[in-house]
Scaffold this motif. Structure first.
Motif, mmCIF file in Angstrom:
data_model
loop_
_atom_site.group_PDB
_atom_site.id
_atom_site.type_symbol
_atom_site.label_atom_id
_atom_site.label_comp_id
_atom_site.label_asym_id
_atom_site.label_seq_id
_atom_site.Cartn_x
_atom_site.Cartn_y
_atom_site.Cartn_z
ATOM 1 N N TYR A 143 0.857 -1.181 0.000
ATOM 2 C CA TYR A 143 0.000 0.000 0.000
ATOM 3 C C TYR A 143 0.893 1.231 0.000
ATOM 4 O O TYR A 143 1.752 1.397 0.873
ATOM 5 N N ARG A 144 0.670 2.110 -0.972
ATOM 6 C CA ARG A 144 1.457 3.334 -1.067
ATOM 7 C C ARG A 144 0.578 4.482 -1.560
ATOM 8 O O ARG A 144 -0.223 4.315 -2.486
ATOM 9 N N LEU A 145 0.744 5.642 -0.928
ATOM 10 C CA LEU A 145 0.054 6.856 -1.353
ATOM 11 C C LEU A 145 0.921 7.543 -2.407
ATOM 12 O O LEU A 145 2.088 7.864 -2.147
ATOM 13 N N VAL A 146 0.345 7.767 -3.577
ATOM 14 C CA VAL A 146 1.122 8.191 -4.748
ATOM 15 C C VAL A 146 0.676 9.575 -5.225
ATOM 16 O O VAL A 146 -0.528 9.853 -5.332
ATOM 17 N N ASP A 147 1.635 10.430 -5.488
ATOM 18 C CA ASP A 147 1.396 11.662 -6.247
ATOM 19 C C ASP A 147 1.388 11.237 -7.713
ATOM 20 O O ASP A 147 2.422 10.896 -8.289
ATOM 21 N N VAL A 148 0.220 11.247 -8.334
ATOM 22 C CA VAL A 148 0.037 10.631 -9.646
ATOM 23 C C VAL A 148 0.929 11.265 -10.707
ATOM 24 O O VAL A 148 1.608 10.567 -11.471
ATOM 25 N N VAL A 149 0.927 12.583 -10.781
ATOM 26 C CA VAL A 149 1.710 13.253 -11.826
ATOM 27 C C VAL A 149 3.205 13.043 -11.598
ATOM 28 O O VAL A 149 3.950 12.754 -12.543
ATOM 29 N N ALA A 150 3.647 13.162 -10.351
ATOM 30 C CA ALA A 150 5.068 12.957 -10.069
ATOM 31 C C ALA A 150 5.500 11.553 -10.453
ATOM 32 O O ALA A 150 6.581 11.358 -11.031
ATOM 33 N N ALA A 151 4.657 10.561 -10.159
ATOM 34 C CA ALA A 151 5.007 9.178 -10.494
ATOM 35 C C ALA A 151 5.053 8.976 -12.009
ATOM 36 O O ALA A 151 5.974 8.348 -12.532
ATOM 37 N N LEU A 152 4.062 9.498 -12.718
ATOM 38 C CA LEU A 152 4.021 9.321 -14.169
ATOM 39 C C LEU A 152 5.196 10.015 -14.850
ATOM 40 O O LEU A 152 5.726 9.536 -15.854
ATOM 41 N N ARG A 153 5.611 11.130 -14.301
ATOM 42 C CA ARG A 153 6.688 11.896 -14.931
ATOM 43 C C ARG A 153 8.074 11.411 -14.539
ATOM 44 O O ARG A 153 9.005 11.456 -15.343
#
Length: 400
Positions: free
Chosen positions: A348-358
């Motif tokens: 389980y991890r809380l993700v910053d979506v844009v940061a992860a994609l970039r």
């Protein structure tokens, strides 16, 4: 207090993150500060199990639980804000438990330390679960937040505490935080202890703002627990109350919780309303896809001509969920190598979506596709009440 540092993405117009909207005066006539606010933090048993697993791996945490790795993905955003506001949904327990799940939550107090470590300054504590364990639960929760170094509002341990507005110095600006909830799952606030928890009444919200202003507040931010659970559109009652608040108070910003899914932002009479920030960290018994998604609202306050101008941005987030035992069994039955799908996350991890994609070069194709769905769906939700015309956009876009 989380303090802004040199943050390139927030100051370079080419990155789509200038501190003012297109066409605005780039040089405010007065002071300025930023606010980050995120969705519900509701610790379900699966998240406690993950914190135990992480503590074994890191050797950190307290009493065998470490929530820091789970929340680390949003620290770069939260820690950059001048004021960061969380929503502490449930009742805190003792460090060694026992803990309880729905309907009467008792969550590990260790989560409060991780909330602080991420960069939060204050938490709203008015929710439908505030009174799950009565006055003792309220006291234990607020004591837990105090111990972690977090300020709080929305519930109280005494009439004196309830009567004193929470006002914080944010870059030289006195900012008040107030919080109210629709109700408490059928529980009544004791008539001789109405100070225990703030229940939504327009007159009481207006009175809380007035008291904060009288105590010196220059800006007032309202956290509000309202609406229908798992419904991605604001209800009729939310829309009506929003217009009443905008018309009858001078509150500068309203941030909403309780739906457990993202709802739109809208500017009403000059005031931004984030109807629901969704879940920041939760794991419902039946994940819906929507319930894993959330946003960090990012609000840029600038003083112009003695008034406060607020520019609204948002950061899509996602709770990555490992496959359930049932789905693992199905994969093992179907998979020649007897393993879990390589595209599934193991933690389980809380993700910053844009940061992860970039920036994350190790994403699987499955993760990349899921994150993009979260980004696009969140953008559609954010804008479906016309907020684009008022300048709402992602803090960072995938094309920046």
């Amino acid at each position: 207090m989380a303090r802004a540092v040199a943050f390139l993405l927030l100051v370079v117009p080419a990155a789509g993150c200038a501190t003012v909207g297109k066409g605005d005066d780039p040089k405010p006539t007065g002071r300025s500060f930023t606010v980050a606010a995120a969705g519900d933090i509701l610790i379900h048993p699966q998240l406690t199990d993950q914190a135990k697993k992480d503590a074994e791996a890191t050797g950190h945490g307290s009493e065998g639980l470490d929530f820091d790795p789970m929340m680390a993905g949003v620290k770069p955003v939260i820690s950059k804000a001048d004021l960061a506001i969380c929503h502490f949904e449930a009742v805190a327990g003792e460090p060694k438990g026992p803990f309880q799940n729905f309907p009467d939550f008792v969550v590990p107090p260790q989560i409060a330390t991780s909330i602080k470590n991420v960069g939060y300054d204050t938490c709203s504590t008015a929710s439908n679960h505030t009174l799950d364990h009565g006055e003792a639960g309220v006291r234990r929760t607020l004591n837990t937040l105090d111990k972690a170094g977090l300020k709080h509002t929305g519930s109280a341990r005494s009439a004196e505490e309830a009567a004193k507005p929470l006002i914080m110095d944010v870059k030289g600006v006195k900012v008040a935080h107030i919080a109210f909830a629709t109700g408490f799952n059928g529980r009544e606030v004791p008539k001789d202890k109405l100070w225990l928890a703030n229940e939504i009444k327009l007159k009481d919200i207006a009175a809380a703002e007035k008291a904060a202003r009288a105590a010196g507040a220059e800006v007032v931010i309202l956290s509000i627990h309202w609406g229908r659970e798992h419904w991605p559109n604001p209800s009729t009652s939310q829309l009506k109350l929003a217009r009443d608040i905008a018309r009858e108070t001078g509150i500068n910003l309203v941030i909403g919780h309780h739906a457990h899914v993202v709802q739109p932002m809208e500017k009403v009479g000059g005031t931004w309303f984030a109807y629901s920030l969704g879940n920041e960290l939760a794991r419902h018994d039946v994940p819906t896809g929507l319930s894993e998604e959330g946003i960090i609202g990012w609000f840029e306050f600038a003083e112009r001509g003695g008034a406060w101008d607020v520019q609204a941005r948002y950061v899509p987030t996602l709770v990555d969920i490992p496959p359930t035992a049932e789905s693992v069994a199905e994969v093992e039955a179907d998979d020649d190598d007897g393993g879990v799908d390589d595209g599934d996350t193991s933690d389980y991890r809380l993700v910053d979506v844009v940061a992860a994609l970039r920036d994350d070069k190790n994403l699987t194709d499955k993760q990349r596709a899921r994150y993009r769905v979260a980004f696009e769906r969140t953008r559609g939700t954010m804008l479906n009440r016309g907020a684009a015309k008022d300048g709402l956009r992602p803090l960072r876009d995938l094309t920046d």
